[in-house]
Write a protein that holds these residues in place. Structure first.
Motif, PDB file in Angstrom:
ATOM      1  N   LEU A  81       0.806  -1.220   0.000  1.00  0.00           N
ATOM      2  CA  LEU A  81       0.000   0.000   0.000  1.00  0.00           C
ATOM      3  C   LEU A  81       0.839   1.271   0.000  1.00  0.00           C
ATOM      4  O   LEU A  81       0.288   2.379  -0.119  1.00  0.00           O
ATOM      5  CB  LEU A  81      -0.939   0.009   1.220  1.00  0.00           C
ATOM      6  CG  LEU A  81      -1.975  -1.127   1.280  1.00  0.00           C
ATOM      7  CD1 LEU A  81      -2.739  -1.092   2.598  1.00  0.00           C
ATOM      8  CD2 LEU A  81      -2.937  -1.018   0.097  1.00  0.00           C
ATOM      9  N   LEU A  82       2.173   1.140   0.170  1.00  0.00           N
ATOM     10  CA  LEU A  82       3.045   2.315   0.233  1.00  0.00           C
ATOM     11  C   LEU A  82       3.334   2.845  -1.167  1.00  0.00           C
ATOM     12  O   LEU A  82       3.471   2.088  -2.132  1.00  0.00           O
ATOM     13  CB  LEU A  82       4.354   1.969   0.930  1.00  0.00           C
ATOM     14  CG  LEU A  82       4.274   1.582   2.415  1.00  0.00           C
ATOM     15  CD1 LEU A  82       5.674   1.250   2.941  1.00  0.00           C
ATOM     16  CD2 LEU A  82       3.645   2.704   3.233  1.00  0.00           C
ATOM     17  N   GLU A  83       3.436   4.176  -1.258  1.00  0.00           N
ATOM     18  CA  GLU A  83       3.773   4.841  -2.521  1.00  0.00           C
ATOM     19  C   GLU A  83       5.246   4.607  -2.829  1.00  0.00           C
ATOM     20  O   GLU A  83       6.107   4.901  -2.006  1.00  0.00           O
ATOM     21  CB  GLU A  83       3.484   6.339  -2.405  1.00  0.00           C
ATOM     22  CG  GLU A  83       3.826   7.131  -3.648  1.00  0.00           C
ATOM     23  CD  GLU A  83       3.603   8.621  -3.449  1.00  0.00           C
ATOM     24  OE1 GLU A  83       4.253   9.403  -4.139  1.00  0.00           O
ATOM     25  OE2 GLU A  83       2.793   8.988  -2.546  1.00  0.00           O
ATOM     26  N   GLU A  84       5.549   4.092  -3.991  1.00  0.00           N
ATOM     27  CA  GLU A  84       6.938   3.782  -4.355  1.00  0.00           C
ATOM     28  C   GLU A  84       7.757   5.059  -4.505  1.00  0.00           C
ATOM     29  O   GLU A  84       7.283   6.068  -5.008  1.00  0.00           O
ATOM     30  CB  GLU A  84       6.974   2.984  -5.667  1.00  0.00           C
ATOM     31  CG  GLU A  84       6.449   1.571  -5.536  1.00  0.00           C
ATOM     32  CD  GLU A  84       6.669   0.769  -6.818  1.00  0.00           C
ATOM     33  OE1 GLU A  84       7.422   1.249  -7.685  1.00  0.00           O
ATOM     34  OE2 GLU A  84       6.086  -0.307  -6.910  1.00  0.00           O
ATOM     35  N   GLY A  85       9.024   4.968  -4.040  1.00  0.00           N
ATOM     36  CA  GLY A  85       9.959   6.065  -4.194  1.00  0.00           C
ATOM     37  C   GLY A  85       9.882   7.138  -3.137  1.00  0.00           C
ATOM     38  O   GLY A  85      10.759   7.993  -3.039  1.00  0.00           O
ATOM     39  N   ARG A  86       8.819   7.106  -2.332  1.00  0.00           N
ATOM     40  CA  ARG A  86       8.665   8.140  -1.305  1.00  0.00           C
ATOM     41  C   ARG A  86       9.273   7.718   0.039  1.00  0.00           C
ATOM     42  O   ARG A  86       9.667   8.549   0.824  1.00  0.00           O
ATOM     43  CB  ARG A  86       7.180   8.462  -1.120  1.00  0.00           C
ATOM     44  CG  ARG A  86       6.927   9.595  -0.119  1.00  0.00           C
ATOM     45  CD  ARG A  86       5.497  10.098  -0.206  1.00  0.00           C
ATOM     46  NE  ARG A  86       5.279  11.117   0.807  1.00  0.00           N
ATOM     47  CZ  ARG A  86       4.786  10.895   2.018  1.00  0.00           C
ATOM     48  NH1 ARG A  86       4.428   9.668   2.348  1.00  0.00           N
ATOM     49  NH2 ARG A  86       4.626  11.877   2.892  1.00  0.00           N
ATOM     50  N   TYR A  87       9.361   6.418   0.308  1.00  0.00           N
ATOM     51  CA  TYR A  87       9.799   5.908   1.601  1.00  0.00           C
ATOM     52  C   TYR A  87      11.181   5.274   1.479  1.00  0.00           C
ATOM     53  O   TYR A  87      11.412   4.458   0.571  1.00  0.00           O
ATOM     54  CB  TYR A  87       8.806   4.870   2.142  1.00  0.00           C
ATOM     55  CG  TYR A  87       7.436   5.447   2.404  1.00  0.00           C
ATOM     56  CD1 TYR A  87       7.121   6.007   3.621  1.00  0.00           C
ATOM     57  CD2 TYR A  87       6.456   5.427   1.397  1.00  0.00           C
ATOM     58  CE1 TYR A  87       5.859   6.548   3.859  1.00  0.00           C
ATOM     59  CE2 TYR A  87       5.190   5.956   1.612  1.00  0.00           C
ATOM     60  CZ  TYR A  87       4.910   6.523   2.853  1.00  0.00           C
ATOM     61  OH  TYR A  87       3.672   7.060   3.083  1.00  0.00           O
ATOM     62  N   GLU A  88      12.064   5.653   2.398  1.00  0.00           N
ATOM     63  CA  GLU A  88      13.435   5.097   2.415  1.00  0.00           C
ATOM     64  C   GLU A  88      13.534   4.100   3.577  1.00  0.00           C
ATOM     65  O   GLU A  88      13.282   4.429   4.726  1.00  0.00           O
ATOM     66  CB  GLU A  88      14.442   6.234   2.615  1.00  0.00           C
ATOM     67  CG  GLU A  88      15.876   5.764   2.699  1.00  0.00           C
ATOM     68  CD  GLU A  88      16.826   6.909   3.024  1.00  0.00           C
ATOM     69  OE1 GLU A  88      17.933   6.630   3.522  1.00  0.00           O
ATOM     70  OE2 GLU A  88      16.450   8.093   2.802  1.00  0.00           O
ATOM     71  N   ARG A  89      13.895   2.809   3.207  1.00  0.00           N
ATOM     72  CA  ARG A  89      13.966   1.762   4.240  1.00  0.00           C
ATOM     73  C   ARG A  89      15.069   2.105   5.256  1.00  0.00           C
ATOM     74  O   ARG A  89      16.186   2.435   4.899  1.00  0.00           O
ATOM     75  CB  ARG A  89      14.235   0.403   3.599  1.00  0.00           C
ATOM     76  CG  ARG A  89      14.257  -0.738   4.634  1.00  0.00           C
ATOM     77  CD  ARG A  89      14.493  -2.087   4.004  1.00  0.00           C
ATOM     78  NE  ARG A  89      13.251  -2.624   3.429  1.00  0.00           N
ATOM     79  CZ  ARG A  89      12.998  -2.657   2.136  1.00  0.00           C
ATOM     80  NH1 ARG A  89      13.877  -2.188   1.279  1.00  0.00           N
ATOM     81  NH2 ARG A  89      11.865  -3.159   1.660  1.00  0.00           N
ATOM     82  N   LYS A  90      14.737   1.969   6.552  1.00  0.00           N
ATOM     83  CA  LYS A  90      15.692   2.295   7.631  1.00  0.00           C
ATOM     84  C   LYS A  90      16.048   1.065   8.463  1.00  0.00           C
ATOM     85  O   LYS A  90      17.161   0.936   8.946  1.00  0.00           O
ATOM     86  CB  LYS A  90      15.095   3.389   8.537  1.00  0.00           C
ATOM     87  CG  LYS A  90      16.113   4.099   9.406  1.00  0.00           C
ATOM     88  CD  LYS A  90      15.491   5.338  10.040  1.00  0.00           C
ATOM     89  CE  LYS A  90      16.555   6.178  10.710  1.00  0.00           C
ATOM     90  NZ  LYS A  90      16.007   7.399  11.312  1.00  0.00           N
ATOM     91  N   GLN A  91      15.088   0.158   8.671  1.00  0.00           N
ATOM     92  CA  GLN A  91      15.330  -1.026   9.509  1.00  0.00           C
ATOM     93  C   GLN A  91      14.321  -2.100   9.157  1.00  0.00           C
ATOM     94  O   GLN A  91      13.151  -1.812   8.882  1.00  0.00           O
ATOM     95  CB  GLN A  91      15.196  -0.656  11.000  1.00  0.00           C
ATOM     96  CG  GLN A  91      15.558  -1.787  11.957  1.00  0.00           C
ATOM     97  CD  GLN A  91      15.318  -1.397  13.418  1.00  0.00           C
ATOM     98  OE1 GLN A  91      14.721  -0.367  13.687  1.00  0.00           O
ATOM     99  NE2 GLN A  91      15.776  -2.231  14.324  1.00  0.00           N
ATOM    100  N   THR A  92      14.770  -3.354   9.155  1.00  0.00           N
ATOM    101  CA  THR A  92      13.890  -4.482   8.863  1.00  0.00           C
ATOM    102  C   THR A  92      13.666  -5.294  10.133  1.00  0.00           C
ATOM    103  O   THR A  92      14.626  -5.661  10.838  1.00  0.00           O
ATOM    104  CB  THR A  92      14.509  -5.390   7.785  1.00  0.00           C
ATOM    105  OG1 THR A  92      14.674  -4.625   6.579  1.00  0.00           O
ATOM    106  CG2 THR A  92      13.608  -6.584   7.503  1.00  0.00           C
ATOM    107  N   LEU A  93      12.399  -5.572  10.432  1.00  0.00           N
ATOM    108  CA  LEU A  93      12.035  -6.406  11.581  1.00  0.00           C
ATOM    109  C   LEU A  93      11.426  -7.703  11.062  1.00  0.00           C
ATOM    110  O   LEU A  93      11.222  -7.888   9.860  1.00  0.00           O
ATOM    111  CB  LEU A  93      11.033  -5.676  12.473  1.00  0.00           C
ATOM    112  CG  LEU A  93      11.444  -4.288  13.009  1.00  0.00           C
ATOM    113  CD1 LEU A  93      10.328  -3.706  13.855  1.00  0.00           C
ATOM    114  CD2 LEU A  93      12.725  -4.398  13.817  1.00  0.00           C
TER     115      LEU A  93
END
Length: 886
Positions: A475-487
């Motif tokens: 559901l996230l808009e591509e290119g707008r969110y920068e991955r910071k941490q994976t859980l």
């Protein structure tokens, strides 16, 4: 030769200067210990012992504790008499070239505790110093680092007096020269639970010369300088709260030696070693920690100066006559925290914002207390009111600066009031607005993405982030969110807008906390300037607290104001033992009178065991002590002299450590009293001589009584089971017999606990054993043995006297012609004396027989001793009569 790693080499270099302490060596988030320290600490603290490589072939023992909880472990070690050296990193690891620099920043010892459970709020924590001078005198100085108190004196007596002074202080640590005699060190350790430390530098340092403004005696300065040097070296900081040194002489107060203090149970009981059941326990109605400590000091050192005693008594009387004002004062005192130790923490640098809130609340009570004391309306209360300094400047500062409920840490922020500092308010506004923006961002992101579980969070490692569960990632808009941490079940992102706001918020928060700590430090430094005024205020508050406490106890327990006699006269009507009365309840306690004057210097007390002889003796001493600390006394009327010293020999106890028997302890305590008592002293001796044979004990007891009577003249209460000593009343003009009465009913003893004139008839020892519920057959056998021993005693007297009278009869037969008044070998005097025992029809002026005489006469009849010549019988019975009377 073992080559250790650089870090272990650094540890060993630091440890070399602290061989007698545990070295808490800071490594990251832990304090680590190595080698022998680790082994011993793991045992004492019950923590895991591990090991690590140290550069050699063998692994080095190691254990550690987290730095944030180290205080708990430090307290445990110090309470057991150990020292702990705190070694911190004194260099930024990022700037270090090689091993980070570390230094000991404080040595914590039993005598230098500033906080923690080991510091009892109503007890001083004294560290003392002793210096032996060539002329045989001793310098004694002591300090309570938590309150800043400094005192010093010169002792002119034996080393025993030094030990006595240390025992009265309850010093936790003693500082001496390294050359201090080993034998003296051994004696101190045997008798006292004290840690001995060494300090050889006795030069007076420039930074604390002002502390000696009232002390010019060189011996006092040398002794105090050694102690102060030790404090500065171990604490490694400015000690601005230390008070000017005051000197004192032990003869300025009633002297109560260690044994007497223990026997009278002034501050702790003999059995439990605790406060409950002691005089201190009874009296302690103080409402402040400062008052509790002062009360104990007053009990340890009663006054002998009449004016000072009367001043205290006048204030107690004033409080008793002002019930409502006293009750209001007690309520206000509850809100006053420990000003002495708060001032110490300010100077020491470990004060918290919560401590400053306590200081503020305390100072806010002072105007009300001032008004209450001023209302009391006499000269003494006015003097107290004038000394109540409210320190308005500090109160105003703390009201404006510190929030009502600050955090415990001074480096987390949220301590300073809004409006106190303009720049801080700006930072806070930025932080608060930023957090409002964050909350708004979370709402907007949920609406934009349709993900209801989306949240904006924060942690110290990754900062602010947007968290989305993996099920919703599409559901996230591509290119707008920068991955910071994976859980495991989610991903955390950051957006450009969030990144920008994060920098602003965190920068504002960091600057805000730094500025708050800076402002807090400035406030603390400002409060430091008022430490002398705060300490003076604390002294006044503590005195008022103790005096209201005396008034409260005196009213509740129906005590009376003592009157002091210049004629060394004691007249106590219906006196009570204050502690026993409280434990028993007042309606069950049997009061007793006591009269002593220049014609009644020694009271010889006889009576059964458990009848109350020791209680009666103790209550006289406690009454005197209460009067001389300025308290009312448990009686309906009390006239007392001022006693310079109190000596007691009560109870039985071996001194196992020094290898002294009960009897040796008894003799040493008796010697101490006899050697130091004056005519103005009070001596209590209970059952002197019982630890040896009957004749030895009786001889010693009589000799001691005679010595006190003839050489000292002190007021003396002497209890004994040696009934033979009661004849001393006929020989010593200032000795009088009294006894504690008891009656026998149906074969059982009933204790009346009432003091009466004259000697007791017997000790009722077997009756007491019966009360203790020993087996009936044992009691029966004891009575049989007692009867047998009494018969043997009489037979022995008869045998000895018969031999003497046979010899005298022969001489008499040879000279019978020269005595015209004799008839059949018996003169008129003999007939009279013999008829006293035998012929009931011939009783010229026969005195009333007491129970003891009757029992002996019964034994005489059983023995049929009159089957002999009249002369022999007369002499035997005459000697028996003298024995009975003696």
């Amino acid at each position: 030769m073992v080559v250790y790693t650089p870090m272990i080499q650094q540890y060993l270099q630091v440890k070399a200067d602290y061989q007698d302490a545990f070295l808490f060596f800071r490594l990251g988030d832990f304090y680590e210990m190595f080698f022998d320290d680790a082994i011993k600490a793991s045992q004492e603290l019950e923590i895991t012992l591990t090991s690590r490589e140290g550069g050699g072939e063998e692994r080095i023992p190691m254990c550690g504790v987290p730095y944030h909880s180290a205080s708990t472990y430090i307290e445990q070690l110090v309470e057991r008499g150990y020292k702990v050296a705190i070694c911190e990193q004194t260099e930024d690891p990022k700037q270090a070239k090689g091993v980070v620099r570390r230094e000991v920043v404080q040595l914590i010892t039993p005598g230098t505790m500033m906080e923690g459970k080991g510091l009892q709020e109503k007890e001083n924590n004294y560290i003392a110093s002793i210096t032996c001078f060539p002329d045989g005198t001793y310098g004694c100085a002591y300090n309570d680092l938590s309150t800043g108190e400094n005192k010093a004196t010169i002792l002119n007596g034996s080393f025993e007096e030094v030990i006595n002074e240390l025992a009265l202080l309850g010093a936790k640590e003693l500082v001496v020269k390294s050359s201090f005699e080993a034998e003296w060190q051994r004696k101190i350790r045997e008798r006292l639970p004290v840690t001995i430390s060494f300090e050889d530098d006795e030069d007076i340092k420039g930074d604390y010369r002002p502390l000696f403004r009232d002390v010019t005696e060189e011996k006092l300065q040398i002794t105090m300088a050694r102690l102060l040097n030790y404090l500065y070296k171990t604490q490694k900081r400015s000690l601005g709260h230390l008070q000017p040194v005051s000197s004192y002489q032990i003869y300025q107060h009633m002297k109560i030696d260690y044994y007497s203090k223990r026997n009278l149970e002034l501050t702790e009981t003999i059995r439990s070693k605790g406060k409950k059941g002691s005089l201190l326990w009874l009296l302690d109605e103080t409402k402040t920690a400062m008052g509790g400590r002062l009360l104990k000091q007053w009990i340890d050192r009663p006054l002998i100066e009449m004016t000072a005693i009367q001043t205290r008594l006048l204030m107690v009387e004033t409080f008793m006559n002002a019930y409502f004002e006293r009750q209001e004062l007690r309520e206000k005192l509850k809100e006053v925290y420990d000003l002495e130790r708060l001032a110490g923490r300010v100077a020491f640098g470990n004060v918290s914002a919560r401590d400053l809130v306590q200081l503020r609340r305390s100072l806010q009570q002072i105007p009300f207390i001032h008004h209450l004391i001023e209302q009391l309306g006499n000269e003494v209360s006015k003097q107290f009111a004038d000394r109540l300094d409210p320190c308005e400047e500090i109160t105003d500062l703390l009201e404006k600066a510190i929030v009502e409920n600050p955090p415990l840490s001074v480096k987390e922020g949220n301590m300073i009031q809004d409006g106190y500092h303009e720049e801080l308010d700006r930072y806070r506004d930025a932080t608060r607005n930023g957090k409002t923006w964050i909350a708004q961002l979370e709402r907007e992101e949920r609406e934009k993405t349709g993900i209801k579980s989306l949240k904006v969070g924060y942690n110290r490692v990754f900062g602010y982030y947007i968290e989305v569960t993996k099920a919703n990632l599409h559901l996230l808009e591509e290119g707008r969110y920068e991955r910071k941490q994976t859980l495991t079940n989610a991903e955390r992102y950051i957006t450009p807008e969030l990144k920008e706001k994060e920098a602003l918020i965190l920068q504002a928060e960091e600057k805000s906390m730094d500025l708050e700590y800076q402002l807090f430090s400035e406030i603390r430094e400002h409060v430091k300037e008022y430490i002398p005024r705060l300490q003076a205020l604390a002294k006044t508050i503590s005195e008022l607290d103790v005096l209201q406490c005396f008034a409260t106890i005196s009213e509740e327990r129906h005590y009376v104001k003592p009157i002091f006699s210049d004629e060394r006269r004691i007249m106590i009507k219906e006196g009570r033992h204050p502690v026993v009365e409280k434990v028993m309840n007042a309606d069950r306690y049997v009061p007793n009178d006591c009269v002593m004057d220049n014609e009644r210097e020694i009271l010889l007390i006889t009576g059964p065991n458990m009848s109350g002889k020791s209680t009666f003796m103790r209550q006289i001493a406690l009454t005197a002590i209460l009067a001389q600390i300025g308290c009312y006394v448990p009686a309906t009327e009390a006239v007392l002299p001022i006693f310079d010293q109190v000596f007691t020999r009560i109870g039985a106890a071996d001194d196992l450590i020094s290898g002294q028997s009960t009897f040796m302890v008894e003799m040493l305590e008796a010697k101490n009293a006899i050697a130091h008592a004056t005519k103005n002293s009070l001596i209590l001796f209970d059952e002197i001589g019982r630890g040896t044979s009957t004749y030895d004990g009786m001889a010693l007891a009589q000799a001691i009584i005679e010595y006190i009577h003839d050489r000292i003249g002190a007021k003396t209460l002497f209890s004994t089971h040696y009934h033979e000593l009661t004849v001393l009343e006929e020989e010593l003009v200032r000795l009088k017999n009294i006894h504690v009465s008891a009656i026998e009913q149906h074969g059982k003893v009933v204790f009346l606990h009432k003091i009466k004139e004259g000697p007791a008839d017997k000790s009722y020892g077997i009756h007491v054993a019966q009360l203790a519920q020993l087996p009936p057959e044992l009691i029966k056998r004891a009575n049989e043995i007692l009867a047998s021993l009494e018969q043997q005693d009489i037979k022995l007297i008869v045998k000895e006297t018969e031999a003497e009278t046979t010899h005298s009869s022969r001489n008499h037969e040879e000279d019978k012609d020269s005595n015209a008044d004799q008839s059949n070998g018996i003169d008129n005097r003999t007939e009279t004396q013999l008829s006293f025992f035998t012929d009931e029809s011939v009783q010229p002026k026969k005195p009333q027989l007491d129970p003891k005489e009757k029992r002996v006469l019964d034994k005489i009849k059983e023995l049929d001793i009159l089957d002999m010549t009249p002369m022999q019988a007369m002499n035997i019975l005459y000697e028996l009569h003298k024995k009975i009377k003696s």
